[in-house]
Design an enzyme around this catalytic site. Structure first.
Site, PDB file in Angstrom:
ATOM      1  CG  ASP A   1      -2.270   4.588   3.683  1.00 25.18           C
ATOM      2  OD1 ASP A   1      -2.140   4.947   2.498  1.00 25.18           O
ATOM      3  OD2 ASP A   1      -3.224   4.955   4.388  1.00 25.18           O
TER       4      ASP A   1
ATOM      5  CG  LEU B   1       4.970   4.812  -5.936  1.00 27.75           C
ATOM      6  CD1 LEU B   1       5.429   3.866  -7.040  1.00 27.75           C
ATOM      7  CD2 LEU B   1       6.150   5.172  -5.035  1.00 27.75           C
ATOM      8  NE  ARG B   2       0.570  11.384  -2.564  1.00 21.05           N
ATOM      9  CZ  ARG B   2      -0.508  10.994  -1.913  1.00 21.05           C
ATOM     10  NH1 ARG B   2      -1.504  10.393  -2.548  1.00 21.05           N
ATOM     11  NH2 ARG B   2      -0.613  11.202  -0.617  1.00 21.05           N
TER      12      ARG B   2
ATOM     13  CG  PHE C   1      -7.238  12.401   5.802  1.00 20.73           C
ATOM     14  CD1 PHE C   1      -7.428  12.186   7.165  1.00 20.73           C
ATOM     15  CD2 PHE C   1      -8.254  12.995   5.067  1.00 20.73           C
ATOM     16  CE1 PHE C   1      -8.621  12.558   7.783  1.00 20.73           C
ATOM     17  CE2 PHE C   1      -9.453  13.379   5.684  1.00 20.73           C
ATOM     18  CZ  PHE C   1      -9.632  13.159   7.049  1.00 20.73           C
ATOM     19  N   GLY C   2      -2.697  11.783   5.576  1.00 20.91           N
ATOM     20  CA  GLY C   2      -1.594  10.952   5.087  1.00 20.91           C
ATOM     21  C   GLY C   2      -0.298  11.116   5.844  1.00 20.91           C
TER      22      GLY C   2
ATOM     23  CG  HIS D   1      -2.028   0.928   1.216  1.00 20.78           C
ATOM     24  ND1 HIS D   1      -3.266   0.644   1.755  1.00 20.78           N
ATOM     25  CD2 HIS D   1      -2.135   2.177   0.706  1.00 20.78           C
ATOM     26  CE1 HIS D   1      -4.067   1.678   1.583  1.00 20.78           C
ATOM     27  NE2 HIS D   1      -3.403   2.617   0.951  1.00 20.78           N
TER      28      HIS D   1
ATOM     29  CG  ASP E   1      -6.447   3.590  -0.560  1.00 22.15           C
ATOM     30  OD1 ASP E   1      -7.091   3.300   0.451  1.00 22.15           O
ATOM     31  OD2 ASP E   1      -5.406   4.260  -0.541  1.00 22.15           O
TER      32      ASP E   1
ATOM     33  CG  HIS F   1       0.025  14.954   1.616  1.00 19.03           C
ATOM     34  ND1 HIS F   1      -0.770  15.022   0.494  1.00 19.03           N
ATOM     35  CD2 HIS F   1      -0.526  14.000   2.401  1.00 19.03           C
ATOM     36  CE1 HIS F   1      -1.764  14.152   0.601  1.00 19.03           C
ATOM     37  NE2 HIS F   1      -1.641  13.506   1.754  1.00 19.03           N
TER      38      HIS F   1
END
Ligand code: ZN
Length: 431
Positions: free
Chosen positions: A304, A62-63, A322-323, A59, A151, A308
């Protein structure tokens, strides 16, 4: 490239644990024995260290394409290698999302060219991850996705999810679900409870996760689809999964390092790096998650990894995305809080971080003669202070910054190539 790893404690992933040397010959493990000596090989002294099957992260975000300011396939896989991962499965919430074979091909091509660990794309369940129209699964599968997931954009319609699972079953694709009922999570930003009330922040109740999880279990039972539950966070979820497994439902589950080690108390100072979905819960949940790992209810630890930019997170708590950027702290967090404390063994860590995720994704892993050399060498006793500025990841969003942790990745070897070495600047060169 020929490599001999000497004197390490080898945990092979198949139950074996012994001090041995390993000889890697052009990508393949050629020998595991006492006192191996080979001419013109790179010799790595692993005295006092563990030699383990490479970690597999089921999970990762990689954006790329679309959010290259947060992470790229290059920086994300460099971060993975620094964390001891030899394979990552990447989530489809890019822009465009991984919902067609063209985007799958793009991710694979960039990973081939610029990636330093193996990248397995996860395809979207619905077009544009909108939860409306299902993707062309046969084409996605042919292009090489290892699983399907929406997701972060949970499919709210049970009817559409049932269709997704029915087709998913037909194409034998793993269904990874982020369980969240949006009508219950609403505008929430942290766990519902005393702390949210004290801080004046909107809560996300545990039912938001559990209601959706229960629905997905029922649909998996009805369709026979292979269901995998992403980032389990509550005690009630652990109980639902345990019961489903007892009933013979085809279900597996993962938990993140942060949900295993932090609670909503971490939010006290409004640090937006603690803002994550699902939210950090309570001590009781953490204990249930650990219990779930230990009794086999939860199969895998997954990061996960959700990088950012600093600007994204430099806003009031309720505005922040979130993240958590998790690849580079995963091993040391689990080692510090669960292995060094005697809660789980290093062998169990290997099952949760290397072998079980590989099995769920349908890839091979483990140290044995004839196998591909995907190996990580770790020093479990070395202590360090987490410094987010030293992350290879563009995402510096970690709640562990400044924390003293134990356990350092020394080498990451992917298909017999050294792809990370501690304190060494590294350029991708094929030898
Ligand atoms: Zn998610």
């Amino acid at each position: 490239m020929r490599i001999v790893i000497k004197n390490g404690i080898v945990i092979d992933g198949f139950g074996g644990e012994e001090k041995a040397d390993i000889f890697i010959n052009y990508g393949i493990i050629k020998g595991i024995d006492k006192n191996i000596d080979v001419s013109d090989a790179i010799v790595i002294d692993a005295e006092g260290k563990y030699v383990l099957p490479g970690f597999v992260d089921m999970h990762t975000h990689l954006r790329q394409p679309g959010f290259e300011e947060k992470e790229t396939i290059k920086t994300g896989t460099e971060s993975a290698a620094a964390g001891g991962f030899t394979t990552v499965a990447c989530m489809p919430n890019t822009n465009p999302p991984i919902d067609s074979e063209v985007v799958v091909e793009y991710v694979k091509a960039v990973a081939q060219r610029e990636g330093v660990v193996k990248v397995l794309p996860i395809g979207a369940m619905t077009k544009g991850m909108k939860g409306e129209e299902i993707t062309e699964m046969a084409k996605l599968k042919k292009a090489g996705v290892v699983a399907l997931s929406d997701d972060g954009f949970p499919i709210m319609s049970a009817g559409i999810m049932k269709r997704v699972m029915t087709y998913g079953k037909m194409y034998d694709l793993l269904m990874i679900t982020h369980c969240e009922d949006k009508t219950l999570s609403g505008e929430g930003v942290m766990n519902s409870g005393i702390i949210a009330t004290m801080l004046g922040l909107k809560g996300i109740p545990r039912e938001a996760e559990e209601v959706m999880l229960a629905r997905n279990i029922i649909l998996a039972k009805a369709t026979g689809a292979k269901l995998h539950i992403a980032h389990v966070s509550t005690k009630g979820s652990v109980e639902l999964i345990r019961r489903a497994k007892e009933e013979g439902v085809s279900i597996t589950a993962e938990v993140t390092p942060h949900h295993l080690t932090l609670t909503d108390e971490a939010v006290y100072n409004y640090d937006t790096n603690t803002k994550v979905f699902p939210p950090l819960r309570t001590r009781e949940d953490v204990e249930a998650l650990i219990e779930g790992l230990k009794d086999g209810t939860i199969d895998a630890i997954a990061t996960d990894h959700a990088p950012h930019t600093k600007d994204d997170k430099k806003v009031p708590y309720d505005m922040a995305p979130f993240g958590i950027s998790g690849l580079e702290t995963a091993f040391s967090v689990i080692n510090t809080f669960l292995v060094q404390t005697g809660i789980i063994t290093m062998k169990a860590l290997v099952n949760y971080m290397s072998m079980n995720p590989a099995r769920i994704l349908g890839i091979s892993n483990g140290i044995r003669v004839g196998a591909t050399a995907d190996i990580v060498i770790v020093n479990p006793h070395e202590e360090y202070t987490v410094d987010k500025e030293k992350f290879k990841s563009k995402g510096k969003n970690t709640p562990y910054h400044g924390m003293k942790l134990k356990g350092v990745v020394e080498y990451t070897i992917v298909e017999g190539q050294i792809r990370y070495q501690k304190n060494k600047k590294f350029e991708k060169v094929e030898i």
